[in-house]
Design an enzyme around this catalytic site. Structure first.
Site, PDB file in Angstrom:
ATOM      1  N   SER A  35      38.291   1.381 -29.964  1.00 52.84           N
ATOM      2  CA  SER A  35      37.765   0.433 -28.981  1.00 52.84           C
ATOM      3  C   SER A  35      36.298   0.743 -28.678  1.00 52.84           C
ATOM      4  CB  SER A  35      38.635   0.442 -27.726  1.00 52.84           C
ATOM      5  OG  SER A  35      38.366  -0.647 -26.889  1.00 52.84           O
ATOM      6  N   ASP A  43      44.162  -8.367 -32.860  1.00 56.81           N
ATOM      7  CA  ASP A  43      43.357  -7.881 -31.738  1.00 56.81           C
ATOM      8  C   ASP A  43      42.637  -9.066 -31.088  1.00 56.81           C
ATOM      9  OD1 ASP A  43      41.637  -6.552 -29.967  1.00 56.81           O
ATOM     10  OD2 ASP A  43      41.174  -4.968 -31.406  1.00 56.81           O
ATOM     11  N   HIS A  97      45.325  -5.110 -29.814  1.00 56.43           N
ATOM     12  CA  HIS A  97      44.313  -4.063 -29.660  1.00 56.43           C
ATOM     13  C   HIS A  97      44.943  -2.673 -29.652  1.00 56.43           C
ATOM     14  CE1 HIS A  97      40.393  -2.507 -28.654  1.00 56.43           C
ATOM     15  NE2 HIS A  97      40.873  -1.895 -27.582  1.00 56.43           N
TER      16      HIS A  97
END
Length: 359
Positions: A135, A299, A330
């Site tokens: 991330s 995602d 995600h």
């Protein structure tokens, strides 16, 4: 950023690196800022830097790390480092005047990487074996590749991107404005006895639908995690501060810390430094480290197509595009389930095997 730590996490040895005189990209000059970090493994082993993600902690890990994983302390010296704004390293919630609370200056990805570079030099690391992140940690890995292209052999970017897309920017406006709507926020100048708790809860709820895919929700995967229904899942995970598999705890987070990280995320672009000055294609071509780019096909933050484009902009032989085919959205990149974790481990091991063949 307060967190509910386990007894094991409380017992972990955490170090503090004083940055001394440190200038930010925005022009602010600091003297008492610091990074919190944690190291595991033998300092003589090849070093892997593992920056935190949004709301992550150095006492845990999002990218799979451990003796059972490809990134193992049995072979590598692993450095977990907290981002500015994350509540561990210098952040609005723990910084003195003149940068306390709502006065905290804007932080760029370049600031994060410049500070981490100073830490690596302090630790005596002449070159990193890899920078690996999930991330916003992946965003920092990309930034490392552009900013210090000769300083690492590999970068691993899992469910992240080299720049914030317009859709990603718009998504973040939802949680951000839910927080700002709390009357107690007062432009970031709230008091300890009147915290904007409705705002942080609103931030978490506005965020809650984005972490996993629509298919994950339709297949009721939250039941597999032990929650009795969707409302129980929302109450315990998002309202209750359990956060996601990456360890995020939004509801008990400091509001200014959340906004600091959000601003860093929304302004993320590896080309926002000299000599690129916004030329994204030129910045991506500057990457010399072998890059493993692993977005997830579902995602909702960092779309899989963005990762494919980023690899296409790198010089031939630099980037490997290896998407995680998963309904876990995600969170597929954060050790959320055994299948996706195995996929990550196999991809990382294959990448690292290249270096072993050359040795």
């Amino acid at each position: 950023m307060p967190r509910k730590l386990t007894a094991e996490q409380e017992a972990m040895k955490v170090e503090k690196f004083e940055l001394g005189d440190f200038n930010l990209e925005c022009g602010a000059q600091t003297q008492d800022w610091f990074l919190l970090y944690r190291c595991i493994g033998d300092p003589k082993s090849p070093a892997i830097l593992k920056p935190t993600c949004f709301g992550g902690t150095i006492r845990g890990s999002d990218v799979p790390v451990g003796v059972e994983h490809a990134i193992t302390p049995e072979k590598y010296y692993i450095i977990f480092v907290g981002m500015f704004g994350g509540g561990e390293s210098s952040s609005p919630s723990n910084t003195n005047v003149p940068f306390n609370g709502g006065n905290f200056p804007p932080i760029s990805l370049a600031d994060q990487v410049n500070a981490q570079k100073k830490l690596c030099e302090f630790l005596g690391i002449k070159k990193l074996f890899a920078v690996a992140g999930f991330s916003m940690g992946a965003c920092q890995a990309f930034q490392w590749g552009v900013q210090y292209p000769d300083y690492m052999d590999f970068i691993i970017a899992v469910c992240g991107s080299a720049r914030c897309s317009p859709h990603n920017y718009v998504f973040l406006e939802g949680p951000k404005n839910a927080l700002l709507a709390d009357a107690k926020f007062k432009g970031g100048h709230y008091s300890a006895d009147a915290l904007p708790q409705l705002g942080t809860k609103g931030f978490a709820r506005a965020y809650s639908g984005w972490g996993f895919s629509a298919t994950w929700h339709r297949e009721l995967k939250f039941l597999d995690l032990g929650y009795k229904d969707i409302d129980d899942y929302l109450a315990q995970v998002w309202d209750g501060g359990l956060g996601t598999t990456a360890g995020t705890d939004y509801t008990s987070s400091d509001a200014n810390d959340l906004l600091c990280l959000t601003r860093t995320w929304q302004t993320a672009n590896v080309a926002n430094i000299a000599p690129y000055d916004g030329d994204f294609e030129a910045a991506m071509k500057a990457i010399k480290a072998r890059a493993l780019v692993m977005p997830c096909t579902t995602d909702q933050y960092f779309e899989v197509e963005a990762g494919e484009i980023e690899v296409s902009l790198m010089n031939p032989g630099i980037g490997t595009f290896k998407p995680i085919v998963s309904i876990w959205g995600h969170q597929a990149g954060a050790g959320s389930n055994p299948t996706d974790t195995k996929f990550f481990n196999n991809a990382a091991a294959e990448l690292f095997a290249e270096a072993e063949k050359k040795a």
